[in-house]
Motif scaffolding. Structure first.
Motif, PDB file in Angstrom:
ATOM      1  N   THR A   1       0.792  -1.044   0.009  1.00  0.00           N
ATOM      2  CA  THR A   1      -0.018   0.087  -0.066  1.00  0.00           C
ATOM      3  C   THR A   1       0.841   1.217  -0.084  1.00  0.00           C
ATOM      4  O   THR A   1       2.110   1.206   0.235  1.00  0.00           O
ATOM      5  CB  THR A   1      -1.022  -0.043   1.307  1.00  0.00           C
ATOM      6  N   GLY A   2       0.564   2.263  -0.495  1.00  0.00           N
ATOM      7  CA  GLY A   2       1.178   3.541  -0.698  1.00  0.00           C
ATOM      8  C   GLY A   2       2.069   3.220  -1.705  1.00  0.00           C
ATOM      9  O   GLY A   2       3.225   3.817  -1.355  1.00  0.00           O
ATOM     10  N   ALA A   3       2.065   2.483  -2.851  1.00  0.00           N
ATOM     11  CA  ALA A   3       3.100   2.062  -3.634  1.00  0.00           C
ATOM     12  C   ALA A   3       3.597   3.171  -4.404  1.00  0.00           C
ATOM     13  O   ALA A   3       4.349   2.820  -5.477  1.00  0.00           O
ATOM     14  CB  ALA A   3       2.463   0.547  -4.266  1.00  0.00           C
ATOM     15  N   SER A   4       2.701   4.064  -4.808  1.00  0.00           N
ATOM     16  CA  SER A   4       2.979   4.963  -5.989  1.00  0.00           C
ATOM     17  C   SER A   4       4.275   5.995  -5.967  1.00  0.00           C
ATOM     18  O   SER A   4       4.819   6.544  -6.612  1.00  0.00           O
ATOM     19  CB  SER A   4       1.838   5.787  -6.172  1.00  0.00           C
ATOM     20  N   GLY A   5       4.701   6.050  -4.441  1.00  0.00           N
ATOM     21  CA  GLY A   5       5.990   6.847  -4.173  1.00  0.00           C
ATOM     22  C   GLY A   5       6.633   6.483  -2.895  1.00  0.00           C
ATOM     23  O   GLY A   5       6.153   5.551  -2.188  1.00  0.00           O
ATOM     24  N   GLY A   6       7.830   7.285  -2.726  1.00  0.00           N
ATOM     25  CA  GLY A   6       8.581   7.020  -1.531  1.00  0.00           C
ATOM     26  C   GLY A   6       8.876   5.805  -1.317  1.00  0.00           C
ATOM     27  O   GLY A   6       9.193   4.877  -1.887  1.00  0.00           O
ATOM     28  N   VAL A   7       8.580   5.221  -0.045  1.00  0.00           N
ATOM     29  CA  VAL A   7       9.020   3.992   0.688  1.00  0.00           C
ATOM     30  C   VAL A   7       8.387   2.900   0.042  1.00  0.00           C
ATOM     31  O   VAL A   7       8.820   1.913  -0.470  1.00  0.00           O
ATOM     32  CB  VAL A   7       8.935   4.124   2.108  1.00  0.00           C
TER      33      VAL A   7
ATOM     34  N   PRO B   1       8.980  11.920  -1.292  1.00  0.00           N
ATOM     35  CA  PRO B   1       8.404  13.030  -1.804  1.00  0.00           C
ATOM     36  C   PRO B   1       7.364  13.610  -0.929  1.00  0.00           C
ATOM     37  O   PRO B   1       6.627  14.850  -1.026  1.00  0.00           O
ATOM     38  CB  PRO B   1       7.403  12.723  -2.980  1.00  0.00           C
ATOM     39  N   GLN B   2       6.960  13.091   0.137  1.00  0.00           N
ATOM     40  CA  GLN B   2       6.076  13.464   1.262  1.00  0.00           C
ATOM     41  C   GLN B   2       5.971  14.910   1.475  1.00  0.00           C
ATOM     42  O   GLN B   2       5.142  15.512   2.106  1.00  0.00           O
ATOM     43  CB  GLN B   2       6.081  12.779   2.539  1.00  0.00           C
ATOM     44  N   PHE B   3       7.538  15.310   1.811  1.00  0.00           N
ATOM     45  CA  PHE B   3       7.838  16.701   2.087  1.00  0.00           C
ATOM     46  C   PHE B   3       7.453  17.940   0.960  1.00  0.00           C
ATOM     47  O   PHE B   3       7.330  18.925   1.223  1.00  0.00           O
ATOM     48  CB  PHE B   3       8.949  16.763   2.818  1.00  0.00           C
ATOM     49  N   ASP B   4       7.305  17.257  -0.126  1.00  0.00           N
ATOM     50  CA  ASP B   4       6.705  18.136  -1.086  1.00  0.00           C
ATOM     51  C   ASP B   4       5.223  18.136  -1.492  1.00  0.00           C
ATOM     52  O   ASP B   4       4.482  19.122  -2.021  1.00  0.00           O
ATOM     53  CB  ASP B   4       7.373  17.734  -2.545  1.00  0.00           C
ATOM     54  N   TRP B   5       4.663  17.144  -0.666  1.00  0.00           N
ATOM     55  CA  TRP B   5       3.050  17.204  -1.077  1.00  0.00           C
ATOM     56  C   TRP B   5       2.230  16.990   0.068  1.00  0.00           C
ATOM     57  O   TRP B   5       0.927  17.033  -0.021  1.00  0.00           O
ATOM     58  CB  TRP B   5       2.756  16.057  -2.102  1.00  0.00           C
ATOM     59  N   LEU B   6       2.865  16.919   1.386  1.00  0.00           N
ATOM     60  CA  LEU B   6       1.864  16.980   2.406  1.00  0.00           C
ATOM     61  C   LEU B   6       1.335  18.446   2.655  1.00  0.00           C
ATOM     62  O   LEU B   6       2.096  19.431   2.520  1.00  0.00           O
ATOM     63  CB  LEU B   6       2.565  16.397   3.566  1.00  0.00           C
ATOM     64  N   LEU B   7       0.143  18.496   3.079  1.00  0.00           N
ATOM     65  CA  LEU B   7      -0.458  19.785   3.679  1.00  0.00           C
ATOM     66  C   LEU B   7       0.443  20.321   4.735  1.00  0.00           C
ATOM     67  O   LEU B   7       0.671  19.644   5.790  1.00  0.00           O
ATOM     68  CB  LEU B   7      -1.966  19.568   4.310  1.00  0.00           C
TER      69      LEU B   7
ATOM     70  N   GLN C   1      17.886   7.491   2.394  1.00  0.00           N
ATOM     71  CA  GLN C   1      17.448   7.004   1.214  1.00  0.00           C
ATOM     72  C   GLN C   1      16.123   6.101   1.423  1.00  0.00           C
ATOM     73  O   GLN C   1      16.304   5.152   2.219  1.00  0.00           O
ATOM     74  CB  GLN C   1      18.328   6.797   0.139  1.00  0.00           C
ATOM     75  N   PRO C   2      15.060   6.152   0.703  1.00  0.00           N
ATOM     76  CA  PRO C   2      13.936   5.050   0.792  1.00  0.00           C
ATOM     77  C   PRO C   2      14.506   3.652   0.615  1.00  0.00           C
ATOM     78  O   PRO C   2      13.864   2.995   1.153  1.00  0.00           O
ATOM     79  CB  PRO C   2      13.125   5.597  -0.187  1.00  0.00           C
ATOM     80  N   GLU C   3      15.534   3.652  -0.185  1.00  0.00           N
ATOM     81  CA  GLU C   3      16.165   2.182  -0.245  1.00  0.00           C
ATOM     82  C   GLU C   3      16.674   1.507   0.876  1.00  0.00           C
ATOM     83  O   GLU C   3      16.604   0.248   1.218  1.00  0.00           O
ATOM     84  CB  GLU C   3      17.170   1.942  -1.543  1.00  0.00           C
ATOM     85  N   VAL C   4      17.046   2.103   1.965  1.00  0.00           N
ATOM     86  CA  VAL C   4      17.634   1.697   3.230  1.00  0.00           C
ATOM     87  C   VAL C   4      16.173   1.201   3.914  1.00  0.00           C
ATOM     88  O   VAL C   4      16.423  -0.019   4.545  1.00  0.00           O
ATOM     89  CB  VAL C   4      17.946   3.000   3.922  1.00  0.00           C
ATOM     90  N   ALA C   5      15.125   2.108   3.848  1.00  0.00           N
ATOM     91  CA  ALA C   5      13.854   1.626   4.672  1.00  0.00           C
ATOM     92  C   ALA C   5      13.211   0.174   3.712  1.00  0.00           C
ATOM     93  O   ALA C   5      13.128  -0.866   4.378  1.00  0.00           O
ATOM     94  CB  ALA C   5      12.692   2.646   4.503  1.00  0.00           C
TER      95      ALA C   5
ATOM     96  N   HIS D   1      12.203   9.194  -4.452  1.00  0.00           N
ATOM     97  CA  HIS D   1      12.966  10.202  -3.822  1.00  0.00           C
ATOM     98  C   HIS D   1      12.451  11.419  -3.616  1.00  0.00           C
ATOM     99  O   HIS D   1      11.572  11.800  -4.716  1.00  0.00           O
ATOM    100  CB  HIS D   1      14.403  10.248  -4.401  1.00  0.00           C
ATOM    101  N   GLY D   2      12.704  12.276  -2.690  1.00  0.00           N
ATOM    102  CA  GLY D   2      12.382  13.542  -2.587  1.00  0.00           C
ATOM    103  C   GLY D   2      13.403  14.515  -2.982  1.00  0.00           C
ATOM    104  O   GLY D   2      14.304  14.195  -3.916  1.00  0.00           O
TER     105      GLY D   2
END
Length: 345
Positions: free
Chosen positions: A21-27, A202-208, A223-227, A304-305
């Motif tokens: 879930t949440g597969a479209s971006g980030g972790v 990218p959460q820091f670019d698109w969260l309210l 980096q998200p690859e570490v997670a 990545h952000g």
């Protein structure tokens, strides 16, 4: 059957069906990429059309089978329908990874009740919904693994992220209760948590955000690859209760157990500045609380952000956590060699 049966130790394996879930971006995006390979089918759940299309192409290019499904995790009916479609098109679900979230960067008194509710419904109830659907499919077969992507903030809250921290605390409490129930029922379904440090997504670019300057992760940043490596390892070895990723996560959790009051005062002094860059905020930037930032006509955000130049691609602590037996063996060898050298003095 063990939840990791058929796996090659990376979470991939012939005939495995994995849900992210949440597969479209980030972790989530990085995790899907890492899981992708011949013989692995991955159901990709997220709201963003362009991000889902892009990650599905990446999974297919790696030799895997992708099933992208636009899903709002806050809506149980949508999650339940996605589960039925996954089972019908891909087969029984082996691993379900809960990762989707949303949040608001602002002092609590600047967040409306509707905004707080929405962030909680996505970030907490989204995990509840995903877990319920996963169990509905796994329990009758008495096999499967659920991976809850958590955070150091599930143990130590920080200012300006009250909705997110509250939801992550709730996920941890919910998961511990569920684990006890599965043990009581002698179920072979496993549930584990992976707690992350600050990650460049990218959460820091698109969260309210209502902060005067753009939001940023609290350094050090990974980096998200570490997670993703830790999440994939947890999917392959779900018998562990938790995985802590990155030295900052370990230090934060342990420090909060020892000196929580001291951390309160420290974060009150430093937490506002540490979560903002020096640039002015863009009032026209997209936000994804109510609708996806990568919806129709919007660009794919990727994994990545904006902090690549400040982010670590590796974590020695995370590697040691994933290879505990080897770490203990090396530590034992080191102790023996040290004792031998001391005796030779």
């Amino acid at each position: 059957m063990n939840a990791a049966a058929g796996s090659d130790g990376t979470g991939r394996g012939p005939g495995r069906v994995v849900v992210v879930t949440g597969a479209s971006g980030g972790v989530g995006r990085a995790t899907a990429r890492m899981l992708a390979g011949p013989g692995t089918a991955i159901a990709l759940l997220a709201r963003g059309e362009s991000g889902l299309r892009a990650v599905a192409d990446e999974v297919a290019a790696a030799g895997g089978r992708a099933l992208p499904i636009e899903t709002d995790m806050a809506d149980f009916a949508q999650v339940e329908a996605a589960g039925r479609r996954i089972a019908a098109e891909l087969g029984p679900i082996d691993v379900w990874i809960n990762n989707a979230f949303s949040a608001v960067f602002a002092p609590f008194l600047q967040i409306s009740p509707d905004e707080f509710r929405r962030a909680t419904e996505v970030t907490y109830l989204g995990y509840v919904h995903g877990t319920r659907v996963a169990l509905d499919h796994m329990v009758p077969l008495d096999r499967g693994a659920i991976v809850q992507v958590g955070s150091a903030l599930a143990y130590r809250s920080i200012p300006l992220q009250s909705a997110y921290c509250g939801a992550k605390h709730a996920v941890a409490g919910f998961t511990e209760s569920l684990r006890c129930e599965l043990l009581h029922g002698r179920s072979n379904v496993k549930v584990t948590m992976v707690h992350l440090p600050a990650v460049n997504t990218p959460q820091f670019d698109w969260l309210l955000s209502r902060l005067p300057r753009p939001a940023q992760p609290v350094p050090p940043i990974y980096q998200p690859e570490v997670a993703a490596r830790a999440i994939v390892a947890a999917a392959a070895r779900p018998n562990r209760r938790e995985y802590w990723v990155g030295a900052p996560t370990v230090l934060t959790i342990l420090a909060n157990r020892l000196v929580p009051g001291l951390l309160d005062h420290y974060l009150a002094r430093t937490g506002y500045r540490a979560q903002q860059t020096d640039r002015p905020s863009d009032p026209d930037r997209p936000t994804n609380l109510w609708r996806p930032a990568d919806g129709p006509g919007q660009p794919d955000q990727g994994a990545h952000g904006a902090f690549d130049d400040r982010s670590h691609p590796h974590s020695p602590q995370a590697w040691l956590s994933r290879h505990r037996r080897l770490a203990l063996a090396l530590g034992g060898v080191g102790a023996v060699l040290g004792a031998y050298a001391w005796r030779r003095r």
